[in-house]
Design a protein around this motif. Structure first.
Motif, short mmCIF file in Angstrom:
data_model
loop_
_atom_site.label_atom_id
_atom_site.label_comp_id
_atom_site.label_asym_id
_atom_site.label_seq_id
_atom_site.Cartn_x
_atom_site.Cartn_y
_atom_site.Cartn_z
N GLU A 117 5.38 82.57 77.46
CA GLU A 117 5.19 82.90 76.05
C GLU A 117 3.84 82.41 75.55
O GLU A 117 3.18 83.06 74.74
CB GLU A 117 6.32 82.30 75.19
CG GLU A 117 7.70 82.89 75.46
CD GLU A 117 8.35 82.32 76.71
OE1 GLU A 117 7.81 81.33 77.26
OE2 GLU A 117 9.39 82.86 77.14
N ASP A 118 3.42 81.23 76.03
CA ASP A 118 2.12 80.67 75.64
C ASP A 118 0.99 81.49 76.25
O ASP A 118 -0.03 81.75 75.59
CB ASP A 118 2.01 79.21 76.06
CG ASP A 118 3.00 78.32 75.33
OD1 ASP A 118 3.51 78.73 74.25
OD2 ASP A 118 3.28 77.22 75.82
N SER B 153 -0.16 84.66 74.56
CA SER B 153 -0.96 84.58 73.33
C SER B 153 -2.35 85.16 73.54
O SER B 153 -3.03 85.51 72.56
CB SER B 153 -1.07 83.12 72.87
OG SER B 153 -1.83 82.35 73.79
#
Length: 336
Positions: free
Chosen positions: A68-69, A72
């Motif tokens: 998820e990071d 970004s």
């Protein structure tokens, strides 16, 4: 009797400090390596091991963060520059998803650059994660390897009997620089598989730094050769456009990567390629080696010897197959 597999040549650039005669000898070694294998190891190159290890360590830290990071800075946020992160399975080779994740970088251009304002694909800003200090090390590494690419092309010009500044004058005064950091996750099923299938690279020269996990293989004659890490080296290989310019004298060799069942594999590849607007026609003064067969059958059915137009057009036709969604986005922009 089964003959032992040949090993890739090791070219030592530190010999260049010893005089013109040694430059000629290194150029001859390069010529032989590019004709026979299209692959070789490069040592004595002057890029510090500390800078390489530091960047690889930062890259491992980035890939170890939650997906998820990493998303970004997904490539969809890079616009037409086609920069940023992609997860496993999102990049294709011959229509099949690769078993690797990665980050795409390139020459850093701000929004005032004429090419960026014109919306030319593959030109623009890089995407860097805010949680990892990758920006300065990545840009410094790109600068170091770009200079190394110029040195290598000058040596290849010598090997081909051309003026030492031939490639810079005609093709690489403003080279297309693409830099990729790849992570090949270990196979959790306990078996090896293809992190990336067999393919060739597109431009002039690839400068690859790999860790010690192994898995890289190059096609030579009728066999696949293992290309393990050699301490302090870059693995270098010829791309399609250098094969085209040399009329097949130099070989853009097939290569692939087998994933490990026990360890993640990290590699960093800088592609030193012709300028985006360069028109690449075979060099009149260069002749193919008599022992080197020329084949028009290519891994992706695109024959670089039949290419027309600019390098940018050829590159986009290739990258469009790797990321078809991004290519569709670019085409829509061109038609608007």
């Amino acid at each position: 009797m089964i003959q032992p597999a040949p090993t890739l040549p090791i070219i030592d650039l530190s010999l260049l400090h010893q005089g013109a005669r040694d430059r000629a000898r290194v150029a001859e070694q390069l010529d032989s390596a590019c004709k026979q294998f299209g692959f070789f190891y490069l040592v004595g190159h002057g890029v510090t091991e500390q800078s390489v290890r530091s960047l690889m360590s930062l890259a491992r830290q980035f890939f170890a963060t939650p997906v998820e990071d990493k998303l970004s800075i997904h490539m969809s946020k890079g616009g037409r520059a086609w920069r940023g992160y992609f997860p496993v399975g999102e990049e294709l080779t011959s229509g099949r998803p690769d078993g690797k994740e990665g980050i795409y970088f390139g020459t850093e251009l701000d929004d005032s650059d004429a090419r960026v304002r014109a919306g030319i694909p593959l030109h623009g800003r890089n995407l860097f994660p805010t949680t990892h200090a990758l920006r300065e090390p990545v840009l410094a590494y790109i600068d170091d390897l770009t200079q190394l690419g110029h040195r290598l092309m000058s040596l290849l010009a010598t090997a081909l009997g051309l003026d030492t500044e031939f490639f810079r004058t005609h093709y690489t005064r403003d080279p297309t620089i693409l830099f990729r950091i790849f992570n090949y996750p270990r196979r959790t099923d306990g078996h090896t598989g293809w992190g990336v299938g067999e393919h060739t690279d597109y431009g002039f020269i690839t400068l690859l730094k790999q860790d010690d996990v192994g898995g890289l293989q190059v096609r030579h004659a009728d066999r696949w050769l293992e290309v393990p890490d050699v301490a302090g080296s870059f693995v270098c290989n010829v791309g399609d456009m250098l094969e085209r310019l040399t009329r097949g004298r130099y070989v853009s060799a097939l290569h692939r990567v087998r994933s490990s069942p026990t360890r993640d594999r990290l590699s960093m590849a800088l592609f030193f390629d012709p300028g985006f607007d360069a028109v690449l026609t075979p060099i009149e003064d260069v002749r193919p080696d008599s022992d080197q067969p020329h084949t028009h059958v290519r891994w992706d059915d695109i024959d670089p010897h039949a290419a027309v137009g600019t390098y940018g057009e050829y590159l986009l036709s290739k990258v469009g197959r790797v990321f078809p969604g991004l290519r569709a986005e670019a085409m829509e922009h061109d038609e608007s």
